[in-house]
Design a protein around this motif. Structure first.
Motif, PDB file in Angstrom:
ATOM      1  N   HIS A  84       0.858  -1.195  -0.079  1.00  0.00           N
ATOM      2  CA  HIS A  84       0.071   0.238  -0.011  1.00  0.00           C
ATOM      3  C   HIS A  84       0.718   1.305  -0.005  1.00  0.00           C
ATOM      4  N   SER A  85       2.000   1.228   0.767  1.00  0.00           N
ATOM      5  CA  SER A  85       2.829   2.462   0.991  1.00  0.00           C
ATOM      6  C   SER A  85       3.982   1.961  -0.297  1.00  0.00           C
ATOM      7  N   ASP A  86       5.116   2.467   0.005  1.00  0.00           N
ATOM      8  CA  ASP A  86       6.290   2.043  -0.752  1.00  0.00           C
ATOM      9  C   ASP A  86       6.681   0.824  -0.700  1.00  0.00           C
ATOM     10  N   ALA A  87       6.294   0.062   0.250  1.00  0.00           N
ATOM     11  CA  ALA A  87       6.574  -1.248   0.587  1.00  0.00           C
ATOM     12  C   ALA A  87       8.142  -1.512   1.106  1.00  0.00           C
ATOM     13  N   ASP A  88       8.491  -0.508   1.743  1.00  0.00           N
ATOM     14  CA  ASP A  88       9.856  -0.779   2.352  1.00  0.00           C
ATOM     15  C   ASP A  88      10.138  -1.635   3.524  1.00  0.00           C
TER      16      ASP A  88
ATOM     17  N   ASN B 148       6.046   7.297   1.428  1.00  0.00           N
ATOM     18  CA  ASN B 148       7.545   7.089   1.797  1.00  0.00           C
ATOM     19  C   ASN B 148       7.451   6.461   3.196  1.00  0.00           C
ATOM     20  N   SER B 149       8.217   5.335   3.446  1.00  0.00           N
ATOM     21  CA  SER B 149       8.238   4.902   4.639  1.00  0.00           C
ATOM     22  C   SER B 149       9.012   5.535   5.643  1.00  0.00           C
ATOM     23  N   ARG B 150       9.855   6.448   4.943  1.00  0.00           N
ATOM     24  CA  ARG B 150      10.806   7.124   5.977  1.00  0.00           C
ATOM     25  C   ARG B 150       9.678   8.184   6.662  1.00  0.00           C
ATOM     26  N   ILE B 151       8.705   8.605   6.270  1.00  0.00           N
ATOM     27  CA  ILE B 151       7.789   9.444   6.986  1.00  0.00           C
ATOM     28  C   ILE B 151       7.243   8.640   7.833  1.00  0.00           C
ATOM     29  N   LEU B 152       6.719   7.410   7.820  1.00  0.00           N
ATOM     30  CA  LEU B 152       6.321   6.569   8.749  1.00  0.00           C
ATOM     31  C   LEU B 152       7.175   6.272   9.828  1.00  0.00           C
ATOM     32  N   LEU B 153       8.465   5.963   9.526  1.00  0.00           N
ATOM     33  CA  LEU B 153       9.428   5.802  10.598  1.00  0.00           C
ATOM     34  C   LEU B 153       9.696   7.149  11.538  1.00  0.00           C
ATOM     35  N   LYS B 154       9.708   8.362  10.795  1.00  0.00           N
ATOM     36  CA  LYS B 154       9.628   9.516  11.648  1.00  0.00           C
ATOM     37  C   LYS B 154       8.535   9.728  12.490  1.00  0.00           C
ATOM     38  N   GLU B 155       7.220   9.208  12.152  1.00  0.00           N
ATOM     39  CA  GLU B 155       6.279   9.463  12.864  1.00  0.00           C
ATOM     40  C   GLU B 155       6.160   8.620  14.189  1.00  0.00           C
TER      41      GLU B 155
END
Length: 155
Positions: free
Chosen positions: A34-38, A72-79
């Motif tokens: 669903h996301s960038d699948a990182d 971008n999963s980097r946004i998910l990590l930052k959150e």
């Protein structure tokens, strides 16, 4: 001190970019999601959320929510890190493994470490990323998908 474990897996498909650890890796297939699948960053998020007792990535960033489509999963990590920080937690270290038959990850691991460290607000010395194959066994060995796991320590 609290320990968390995260695991994620995504299917390899044509027509998608391969992004692992926030790094775009040249390959003829990418990961479906669903996301960038990182897969690596998702395992890191799950590890941190688990250590804090905050559930999992699906609880916080559901795959049926349009705002996370292709994010971008980097946004998910930052959150995720912001959530931990708001609740008084500090990341001590992370140790992660990517499981993929191909492509070779070694040329990209240092950039992955730097991305994760930056997004977590810690020094790269406290982030370890490694990669392994499964010697042709299982779905990763058959080049059908890529998996990752992560262990984290927070205080």
């Amino acid at each position: 001190m609290r320990i968390g474990f995260g695991y994620d897996v995504h299917k390899l498909v044509r027509g998608r970019k391969l992004i692992i650890g926030g790094v775009e890796i040249p390959h003829n297939k990418g990961l479906l999601g669903h996301s960038d699948a990182d897969v690596l960053l998702h395992a890191v998020c799950d590890s941190l959320l688990g250590a804090a007792g905050f559930g999992d990535i699906g609880k916080h960033f559901p795959d049926n929510d349009a705002k996370y489509k292709n994010i971008n999963s980097r946004i998910l990590l930052k959150e995720t890190v912001n959530l931990l920080n708001k609740n008084g937690f500090k990341i001590v270290n992370l140790d992660a493994t990517i499981i993929a038959q191909e492509p070779k990850m070694a040329p990209f691991i240092e950039n992955m470490r730097q991305n994760i460290a930056a997004d977590c607000g810690i020094e790269a010395a406290f982030v370890n990323v490694k990669a392994t194959t499964e010697e042709g066994l299982g779905f990763t060995g058959a080049k059908k998908g890529i998996a990752a796991n992560c262990v984290s320590l927070i205080e």
